[in-house]
Design a protein around this motif. Structure first.
Motif, PDB file in Angstrom:
ATOM      1  N   MET A   1       0.903  -1.271   0.197  1.00  0.00           N
ATOM      2  CA  MET A   1       0.063   0.206  -0.047  1.00  0.00           C
ATOM      3  C   MET A   1       0.863   1.250   0.125  1.00  0.00           C
ATOM      4  O   MET A   1       0.551   2.262  -0.828  1.00  0.00           O
ATOM      5  N   PHE A   2       1.925   0.913   0.708  1.00  0.00           N
ATOM      6  CA  PHE A   2       2.748   2.338   0.775  1.00  0.00           C
ATOM      7  C   PHE A   2       3.431   2.622  -0.352  1.00  0.00           C
ATOM      8  O   PHE A   2       3.513   3.724  -1.055  1.00  0.00           O
ATOM      9  N   ILE A   3       3.717   1.580  -1.163  1.00  0.00           N
ATOM     10  CA  ILE A   3       4.475   1.877  -2.404  1.00  0.00           C
ATOM     11  C   ILE A   3       3.499   2.494  -3.446  1.00  0.00           C
ATOM     12  O   ILE A   3       3.767   3.326  -4.285  1.00  0.00           O
ATOM     13  N   VAL A   4       2.453   1.902  -3.667  1.00  0.00           N
ATOM     14  CA  VAL A   4       1.425   2.232  -4.632  1.00  0.00           C
ATOM     15  C   VAL A   4       0.895   3.740  -4.436  1.00  0.00           C
ATOM     16  O   VAL A   4       1.102   4.722  -5.022  1.00  0.00           O
TER      17      VAL A   4
ATOM     18  N   GLY B   1      -4.780   6.866 -13.425  1.00  0.00           N
ATOM     19  CA  GLY B   1      -4.943   5.486 -14.076  1.00  0.00           C
ATOM     20  C   GLY B   1      -3.895   4.833 -14.711  1.00  0.00           C
ATOM     21  O   GLY B   1      -3.707   3.803 -14.724  1.00  0.00           O
ATOM     22  N   GLU B   2      -3.028   5.928 -15.060  1.00  0.00           N
ATOM     23  CA  GLU B   2      -1.843   5.562 -15.821  1.00  0.00           C
ATOM     24  C   GLU B   2      -0.630   5.095 -14.843  1.00  0.00           C
ATOM     25  O   GLU B   2      -0.092   4.072 -14.780  1.00  0.00           O
ATOM     26  N   TYR B   3      -0.506   5.933 -13.661  1.00  0.00           N
ATOM     27  CA  TYR B   3       0.641   5.849 -12.684  1.00  0.00           C
ATOM     28  C   TYR B   3       0.230   4.724 -11.672  1.00  0.00           C
ATOM     29  O   TYR B   3       1.165   3.946 -11.257  1.00  0.00           O
TER      30      TYR B   3
ATOM     31  N   GLY C   1      -2.305  -1.380  -7.495  1.00  0.00           N
ATOM     32  CA  GLY C   1      -2.324  -0.643  -8.789  1.00  0.00           C
ATOM     33  C   GLY C   1      -3.283  -0.825  -9.944  1.00  0.00           C
ATOM     34  O   GLY C   1      -4.045   0.145 -10.344  1.00  0.00           O
ATOM     35  N   THR C   2      -3.364  -2.181 -10.025  1.00  0.00           N
ATOM     36  CA  THR C   2      -4.329  -2.296 -11.267  1.00  0.00           C
ATOM     37  C   THR C   2      -5.779  -2.169 -10.857  1.00  0.00           C
ATOM     38  O   THR C   2      -6.629  -1.717 -11.602  1.00  0.00           O
ATOM     39  N   LEU C   3      -5.955  -2.525  -9.499  1.00  0.00           N
ATOM     40  CA  LEU C   3      -7.667  -2.429  -9.141  1.00  0.00           C
ATOM     41  C   LEU C   3      -7.676  -0.889  -9.018  1.00  0.00           C
ATOM     42  O   LEU C   3      -8.780  -0.527  -9.357  1.00  0.00           O
ATOM     43  N   LEU C   4      -6.963   0.155  -8.461  1.00  0.00           N
ATOM     44  CA  LEU C   4      -7.314   1.256  -8.339  1.00  0.00           C
ATOM     45  C   LEU C   4      -7.342   2.127  -9.730  1.00  0.00           C
ATOM     46  O   LEU C   4      -8.470   2.824  -9.967  1.00  0.00           O
ATOM     47  N   ALA C   5      -6.473   1.447 -10.917  1.00  0.00           N
ATOM     48  CA  ALA C   5      -6.701   1.849 -12.074  1.00  0.00           C
ATOM     49  C   ALA C   5      -8.005   1.701 -12.784  1.00  0.00           C
ATOM     50  O   ALA C   5      -8.684   2.293 -13.377  1.00  0.00           O
ATOM     51  N   ASN C   6      -8.496   0.047 -12.685  1.00  0.00           N
ATOM     52  CA  ASN C   6      -9.417  -0.027 -13.534  1.00  0.00           C
ATOM     53  C   ASN C   6     -10.915  -0.403 -12.705  1.00  0.00           C
ATOM     54  O   ASN C   6     -11.817  -0.498 -13.464  1.00  0.00           O
ATOM     55  N   LEU C   7     -10.797  -0.169 -11.384  1.00  0.00           N
ATOM     56  CA  LEU C   7     -12.205  -0.055 -10.789  1.00  0.00           C
ATOM     57  C   LEU C   7     -12.439   1.431 -10.363  1.00  0.00           C
ATOM     58  O   LEU C   7     -13.743   1.797 -10.328  1.00  0.00           O
ATOM     59  N   VAL C   8     -11.342   2.249 -10.127  1.00  0.00           N
ATOM     60  CA  VAL C   8     -11.724   3.571  -9.666  1.00  0.00           C
ATOM     61  C   VAL C   8     -11.361   4.892 -10.829  1.00  0.00           C
ATOM     62  O   VAL C   8     -12.083   5.544 -11.366  1.00  0.00           O
TER      63      VAL C   8
ATOM     64  N   MET D   1     -13.836   6.107 -13.780  1.00  0.00           N
ATOM     65  CA  MET D   1     -14.274   7.431 -13.289  1.00  0.00           C
ATOM     66  C   MET D   1     -14.163   8.650 -14.550  1.00  0.00           C
ATOM     67  O   MET D   1     -14.881   9.373 -14.900  1.00  0.00           O
ATOM     68  N   ALA D   2     -13.056   8.460 -14.957  1.00  0.00           N
ATOM     69  CA  ALA D   2     -12.644   9.488 -16.182  1.00  0.00           C
ATOM     70  C   ALA D   2     -13.474   9.205 -17.274  1.00  0.00           C
ATOM     71  O   ALA D   2     -13.948  10.206 -17.930  1.00  0.00           O
ATOM     72  N   ASN D   3     -13.726   7.974 -17.888  1.00  0.00           N
ATOM     73  CA  ASN D   3     -14.655   7.684 -18.926  1.00  0.00           C
ATOM     74  C   ASN D   3     -16.165   8.131 -18.655  1.00  0.00           C
ATOM     75  O   ASN D   3     -16.770   8.550 -19.485  1.00  0.00           O
ATOM     76  N   LYS D   4     -16.517   8.131 -17.331  1.00  0.00           N
ATOM     77  CA  LYS D   4     -17.929   8.596 -16.837  1.00  0.00           C
ATOM     78  C   LYS D   4     -18.114   9.870 -17.222  1.00  0.00           C
ATOM     79  O   LYS D   4     -18.882  10.441 -17.597  1.00  0.00           O
ATOM     80  N   LEU D   5     -17.014  10.722 -16.870  1.00  0.00           N
ATOM     81  CA  LEU D   5     -16.729  12.311 -17.068  1.00  0.00           C
ATOM     82  C   LEU D   5     -16.821  12.487 -18.487  1.00  0.00           C
ATOM     83  O   LEU D   5     -17.458  13.658 -18.750  1.00  0.00           O
ATOM     84  N   ALA D   6     -15.993  11.804 -19.172  1.00  0.00           N
ATOM     85  CA  ALA D   6     -16.150  12.069 -20.710  1.00  0.00           C
ATOM     86  C   ALA D   6     -17.538  11.908 -21.204  1.00  0.00           C
ATOM     87  O   ALA D   6     -17.974  12.913 -22.058  1.00  0.00           O
TER      88      ALA D   6
END
Length: 270
Positions: free
Chosen positions: A42-45, A156-158, A198-205, A209-214
């Motif tokens: 968790m600290f690393i991500v 989502g990239e980082y 990292g993958t969970l944060l990107a693909n679930l959050v 969210m970014a696509n929904k805003l678009a």
């Protein structure tokens, strides 16, 4: 008018529930939630993600992040038929009483974009100039939304990238201590769980969210285009029926079908 969008929290809940179900119903039947909680990962991500965001953006950019995230939990009640009826009513009044009479009737209109357009029409500004002014505001809105959405897209990239960095850290630690079997498990956990986080944060959050805003921005631009056409129609003195037909072209097919069915029922029922 904005209201709470339950689909965002429901989607996140379903995603986490599916993950937890997979943990507890694995083939071995020995899954425990504590096996997937690794503080070092968790600290690393989270630490790496925070550092990358601070480097990438300015403080003024990051200040809007809470508002941007909040927008993903809200939705606008878009009633296109009601919007069209508003302009038909304004057109009827303008033809009957003149454009100046519209200013007094704007008290019942909540949308500031509609108010601005009608006031420009009342002031006697040329239609092309009105369209340029209003579309400039639409472009500015798109740019504001893009900047807010860009923050989530970069997160989502980082996030997965820092998950991979954590995986490399875990593998290095594991390889350095191959002679100590007791350290292999914890180091391997760091290696794999950082990627998971990292993958969970990107693909679930972040990315959803970014696509929904678009999509939300596209819908808002679409509605504002209807408003622009409505204002130009009212300003040019178009017949209300013609204006209604023109604006109805913007309605989705399923809405048109519903409207036609209602009309048919009215005819049948006399």
């Amino acid at each position: 008018m904005k209201k709470i969008d339950l689909l965002t929290p429901i989607g996140i809940f379903i995603g986490l529930t599916a993950l937890l179900a997979a943990i507890y119903t694995n083939a071995a039947g020995s899954g425990e939630l504590t096996d997937f909680i690794q503080v070092a990962s968790m600290f690393i991500v989270l630490g790496g993600l925070t550092a990358a965001m601070l480097i990438n953006f300015s403080i003024s950019n990051l200040r809007v992040l809470p508002k941007v995230i909040k927008e993903t939990f809200q939705t606008k009640d878009l009633n296109l038929q009601e919007l069209i009826d508003t302009f038909v009513s304004l057109s009827s009044r303008a033809r009957r009483e003149g454009l100046l009479a519209l200013e007094a009737g704007l008290e019942d209109v909540e949308d500031p974009f509609i108010k601005k357009g009608v006031l420009l029409a009342v002031d006697g500004i040329e239609p092309d100039i009105i369209k340029d002014i209003m579309m400039a505001e639409v472009v500015a809105m798109e740019e504001r939304h893009r900047k807010g959405r860009y923050i989530l897209e970069k997160a989502g990239e980082y996030a997965p990238a820092w998950g991979m960095i954590g995986t490399l850290v875990g593998l290095v630690l594991m390889l350095q201590n191959l002679n100590d079997p007791a350290t292999l498990g914890p180091n391997m956990a760091i290696a794999l769980l950082t990627t998971l986080y990292g993958t969970l944060l990107a693909n679930l959050v972040f990315n959803p969210m970014a696509n929904k805003l678009a999509l939300s921005t596209e819908e808002e631009v679409f509605v504002k285009q209807i408003v622009v056409e409505g204002v130009i129609g009212v300003q040019s003195g178009q017949n209300p029926k013609i204006l209604e037909e023109k604006l109805s072209a913007f309605l989705p097919n399923h809405v048109k079908t519903e409207e036609e069915e209602v009309l048919e029922e009215k005819v049948v029922n006399g």
